[in-house]
Design an enzyme around this catalytic site. Structure first.
Site, PDB file in Angstrom:
ATOM      1  N   LYS A   8       8.323   7.418  35.576  1.00 48.62           N
ATOM      2  CA  LYS A   8       9.421   8.356  35.796  1.00 48.62           C
ATOM      3  C   LYS A   8      10.399   7.782  36.793  1.00 48.62           C
ATOM      4  O   LYS A   8      10.061   6.866  37.553  1.00 48.62           O
ATOM      5  CB  LYS A   8       8.891   9.709  36.275  1.00 48.62           C
ATOM      6  CG  LYS A   8       8.328   9.692  37.675  1.00 48.62           C
ATOM      7  CD  LYS A   8       7.911  11.082  38.118  1.00 48.62           C
ATOM      8  CE  LYS A   8       9.006  11.756  38.905  1.00 48.62           C
ATOM      9  NZ  LYS A   8       8.489  12.905  39.700  1.00 48.62           N
ATOM     10  N   ALA A 187      16.195   6.754  42.540  1.00 50.11           N
ATOM     11  CA  ALA A 187      16.300   6.108  41.232  1.00 50.11           C
ATOM     12  C   ALA A 187      16.021   4.611  41.320  1.00 50.11           C
ATOM     13  O   ALA A 187      16.235   3.992  42.367  1.00 50.11           O
ATOM     14  CB  ALA A 187      17.708   6.338  40.669  1.00 50.11           C
ATOM     15  N   SER A 188      15.532   4.047  40.235  1.00 52.37           N
ATOM     16  CA  SER A 188      15.322   2.595  40.080  1.00 52.37           C
ATOM     17  C   SER A 188      14.397   2.002  41.139  1.00 52.37           C
ATOM     18  O   SER A 188      14.546   0.833  41.521  1.00 52.37           O
ATOM     19  CB  SER A 188      16.663   1.848  40.114  1.00 52.37           C
ATOM     20  OG  SER A 188      17.587   2.470  39.271  1.00 52.37           O
ATOM     21  N   ARG A 189      13.495   2.802  41.667  1.00 50.99           N
ATOM     22  CA  ARG A 189      12.539   2.352  42.694  1.00 50.99           C
ATOM     23  C   ARG A 189      13.209   1.970  44.028  1.00 50.99           C
ATOM     24  O   ARG A 189      12.611   1.298  44.863  1.00 50.99           O
ATOM     25  CB  ARG A 189      11.686   1.166  42.197  1.00 50.99           C
ATOM     26  CG  ARG A 189      10.881   1.466  40.933  1.00 50.99           C
ATOM     27  CD  ARG A 189       9.804   2.519  41.225  1.00 50.99           C
ATOM     28  NE  ARG A 189       8.937   2.774  40.095  1.00 50.99           N
ATOM     29  CZ  ARG A 189       9.119   3.761  39.193  1.00 50.99           C
ATOM     30  NH1 ARG A 189      10.143   4.584  39.294  1.00 50.99           N
ATOM     31  NH2 ARG A 189       8.259   3.937  38.217  1.00 50.99           N
ATOM     32  N   LEU A 190      14.465   2.412  44.195  1.00 56.72           N
ATOM     33  CA  LEU A 190      15.170   2.115  45.456  1.00 56.72           C
ATOM     34  C   LEU A 190      14.975   3.304  46.404  1.00 56.72           C
ATOM     35  O   LEU A 190      15.927   3.996  46.788  1.00 56.72           O
ATOM     36  CB  LEU A 190      16.658   1.850  45.180  1.00 56.72           C
ATOM     37  CG  LEU A 190      16.942   0.715  44.171  1.00 56.72           C
ATOM     38  CD1 LEU A 190      18.440   0.533  43.963  1.00 56.72           C
ATOM     39  CD2 LEU A 190      16.318  -0.607  44.651  1.00 56.72           C
TER      40      LEU A 190
END
Ligand code: FMN
Length: 210
Positions: A8, A187-190
């Site tokens: 996710k 978002a985007s693992r940031l």
């Protein structure tokens, strides 16, 4: 959906430096307050202790109070976790609130809660839980479930018609914190990570790479 494929993106909230309160205790209080609005068990945390051989061990416990001294939880003083704490007071706890996409880590050293406070808390518990505390020699081997239920019946009889006293072997602990980390999924693992540590009689925070 298999757990291998589960994936996710975290998009619900952000954690800016300007959101960070001076006190991480107040910050945790605020996140906890938000978390418990949405579901039961949001006050559950994973507690990791370390035994005399340096072997870690984790289990869930409930946070029962948070104040300037730290994080309070209750347990049996002869349980595995308590024996670990007697040997090594350094512990870590971890909250995870998936619906808020948040994690909080706390590390610190444990001391026992003053007895009067444990007494007051024990008094506030439902009678069945009070009897349960007497009945369980927590973490010891049991021959069968019957043994536990029989002990519960015996203690219910023993205290019939009177207030159930707090067992000496049951009470609170305070985790005196020396590190907090607040994690907000992005978002985007940031992700956002803010770590607090003591600095000259106050707390100082910094941002960490996710
Ligand atoms: C959601 C949840 C909350 C729990 N809360 C407590 C608690 O507050 N105190 C406690 O002693 N055990 C609690 N337990 C049980 C512990 O996880 C654990 O099984 C027990 O304390 C024995 O651990 P030990 O043998 O490592 O000492 C809880 C378990 C769950 C799943």
């Amino acid at each position: 959906m298999s757990y291998e494929a589960a994936r996710k993106d975290y998009v619900k909230h952000v954690l800016e430096e300007s959101d960070c309160l001076e006190s991480p205790i107040e910050m945790l209080e605020s996140w906890l307050h938000e978390a418990v609005q949405e579901t039961e068990d949001a006050n559950a945390m994973t507690l990791t202790t370390v035994d005399a051989m340096g072997r870690p061990s984790s289990r869930m416990v409930l946070i029962r109070k948070l104040d300037q001294r730290g994080v309070v939880f209750y347990s049996n003083y002869t349980s595995k976790k308590s024996l670990d704490i007697n040997e090594n007071p350094n512990v870590a706890v971890n909250f995870f609130w998936p619906w808020l996409e948040r994690q909080v880590r706390v590390e610190g050293t444990v001391v026992r809660l003053p007895e009067a406070e444990s007494d007051a808390y024990f008094k506030s518990r439902p009678r069945e839980s009070q009897i349960g505390a007497w009945a369980s020699t927590q973490s010891e081997e049991m021959t069968s479930r019957d043994q536990l239920e029989k002990r519960a019946e015996e203690f219910a009889l023993r205290f019939e018609g009177q207030e159930v006293p707090r067992p000496e072997f049951w009470g609170g602990f305070i985790i005196q914190p020396n590190m907090f980390e607040f994690w907000q999924g992005r978002a985007s693992r940031l992700h956002d990570r803010i770590k607090y540590e003591p600095f000259e009689n106050r707390w100082k925070f910094k941002r960490l790479f996710p």
